[in-house]
Structure formats: C-alpha cells, structure tokens
Design a protein around this motif. Structure first.
Motif, mmCIF file in Angstrom:
data_model
loop_
_atom_site.group_PDB
_atom_site.id
_atom_site.type_symbol
_atom_site.label_atom_id
_atom_site.label_comp_id
_atom_site.label_asym_id
_atom_site.label_seq_id
_atom_site.Cartn_x
_atom_site.Cartn_y
_atom_site.Cartn_z
ATOM 1 N N TYR A 65 0.814 -1.214 0.000
ATOM 2 C CA TYR A 65 0.000 0.000 0.000
ATOM 3 C C TYR A 65 0.848 1.265 0.000
ATOM 4 O O TYR A 65 1.860 1.345 0.682
ATOM 5 C CB TYR A 65 -0.934 0.023 1.221
ATOM 6 N N GLY A 66 0.371 2.256 -0.765
ATOM 7 C CA GLY A 66 1.056 3.528 -0.824
ATOM 8 C C GLY A 66 0.154 4.607 -1.399
ATOM 9 O O GLY A 66 -1.044 4.395 -1.614
ATOM 10 N N GLY A 89 -4.598 6.479 -3.883
ATOM 11 C CA GLY A 89 -3.990 5.271 -3.358
ATOM 12 C C GLY A 89 -3.376 4.421 -4.445
ATOM 13 O O GLY A 89 -3.780 4.452 -5.604
ATOM 14 N N ARG A 90 -2.402 3.641 -4.023
ATOM 15 C CA ARG A 90 -1.666 2.780 -4.940
ATOM 16 C C ARG A 90 -1.537 1.408 -4.280
ATOM 17 O O ARG A 90 -1.209 1.305 -3.099
ATOM 18 C CB ARG A 90 -0.306 3.425 -5.169
ATOM 19 N N TYR A 91 -1.823 0.358 -5.031
ATOM 20 C CA TYR A 91 -1.696 -1.004 -4.538
ATOM 21 C C TYR A 91 -0.652 -1.730 -5.370
ATOM 22 O O TYR A 91 -0.775 -1.821 -6.602
ATOM 23 C CB TYR A 91 -3.032 -1.752 -4.611
ATOM 24 N N ALA A 103 -1.688 -1.018 -9.227
ATOM 25 C CA ALA A 103 -2.964 -0.417 -9.641
ATOM 26 C C ALA A 103 -3.143 0.840 -8.802
ATOM 27 O O ALA A 103 -2.583 0.949 -7.702
ATOM 28 C CB ALA A 103 -4.114 -1.384 -9.405
ATOM 29 N N LYS A 104 -3.919 1.795 -9.326
ATOM 30 C CA LYS A 104 -4.128 3.034 -8.580
ATOM 31 C C LYS A 104 -5.539 3.555 -8.784
ATOM 32 O O LYS A 104 -6.147 3.341 -9.835
ATOM 33 C CB LYS A 104 -3.100 4.094 -8.974
ATOM 34 N N GLY A 135 -6.302 3.385 -12.860
ATOM 35 C CA GLY A 135 -5.129 3.127 -13.678
ATOM 36 C C GLY A 135 -4.249 2.049 -13.101
ATOM 37 O O GLY A 135 -4.546 1.429 -12.082
ATOM 38 N N GLY A 136 -3.142 1.854 -13.775
ATOM 39 C CA GLY A 136 -2.170 0.866 -13.337
ATOM 40 C C GLY A 136 -0.980 0.861 -14.252
ATOM 41 O O GLY A 136 -0.944 1.561 -15.270
#
Length: 181
Positions: A65-66, A89-91, A103-104, A135-136
C-alpha cells in the motif's frame, strides 16, 4: 578444572544474548519513495490525440500500500489542452527483483481548454472539473536508484458537456524515476 568449567559456562551464558542479536534485521525501511517525470499520450473526447508531459511521486508505506501524486499537461491541436492534478492510493501486487506491477485509484482536478468555435479563433472556454482516475502499470528497476515506468489511466471528469458521458479521456505514459534508497 572446576574453575575452567565454571568460566566456560559463564562465557557461554554471556554470549547467548550476543548471538540472539543477529536475529534482528540490521536495517529496515519504513517508506519506499520515488519521484519522476513522464511523457504522456492520450485521447480526448473531442476526437483528437493529445500528448505532453507529467511529474509523479510515490510513497509506499507498507509492502502493498502507498500513495501517488501526479501532475500532467497534455496539448493537442486547435488550442486544446488538458491539465490534471491528482492524488490517490496505490496497490502493489508483488515486488520481484526488477518488476513492480501496481494499480491506482485517484481523485483530482482537471482543466480543459476547449477548441475555438472558428478556425484560428480564441479558445471557446477554459473550465475546471473534479475527476476520478483508474489506472495501473509497472515499474522496472533499471538500477537500484533508477526506475522506468509504463502506466495507463482512464479518467472520468465530473462534467456533462453535451457529450454522452462527459469527459472520459484515457492516457498512456512512459516515465523515469529516481528511487530513493
């Protein structure tokens, strides 16, 4: 003989705590940070392809997570441009030695400069809208301090401009980032 045995036992007992210290990690990272620039190419809802540049920064605070911050400026013909400011968020799916797919989901603000009503005229309007972004992409570690990125975004602007679904542009980008070690 008894003295040597007692001395050996004391030394062995005292060294157990020193041996246990090696079980702890010698260095840990609480954050994984990178910052970079990108070239973007997309399709606006006005039937035109637009291209430009952008900047982004990622902070991963857990293994998966970020967060990501991003700015993009994409220009087309006839004074059309889209400028976006996004955060979200970003996974990260997994981290291999060189590959990091992610992915985001982001929320932001976009400014759209509309084409002129008449050829060679001034822009018809310049309006700002909120947006959501899905997105990703993948980060590829070229060097320990240098990442290359391929990214895709689908944007949904909260607008209804006489278009069937409002503004829904999509973009692909290629970027380079400095990875803080």
């Amino acid at each position: 003989m008894l003295r040597k045995t007692l001395l050996s036992l004391l030394l062995a007992a005292g060294s157990v705590s020193a041996m246990q210290a090696q079980k702890l990690p010698t260095a840990t990272r609480s954050l994984d940070i990178q910052a970079g620039g990108e070239f973007t190419y997309g399709h606006s809802d006005y039937g035109r392809d637009i291209k430009g540049y952008g900047f982004y920064g990622d902070v991963d605070f857990k293994p998966h997570y970020g967060v990501e911050l991003e700015y993009n400026q994409a220009n087309g013909t006839d004074l059309i441009y889209e400028r976006t400011y996004k955060a979200g968020g970003r996974y990260v799916f997994f981290r291999k030695p060189r590959w990091t797919p992610y992915a985001k989901v982001m929320y932001g603000r976009g400014v759209f400069n509309f084409p002129p009503y008449f050829p060679g005229g001034q822009s018809a309007a310049n309006l700002a809208y909120n947006m959501v972004v899905l997105g990703g992409g993948v980060d590829y570690k070229l060097k320990p301090y240098l990442n290359i990125r391929g990214d895709f975004e689908y944007q949904d602007w909260f607008s209804n401009l006489g278009l069937k679904n409002g503004l829904t542009p999509y973009f692909g980008s290629i970027g380079v980032a400095y990875h803080f070690r």
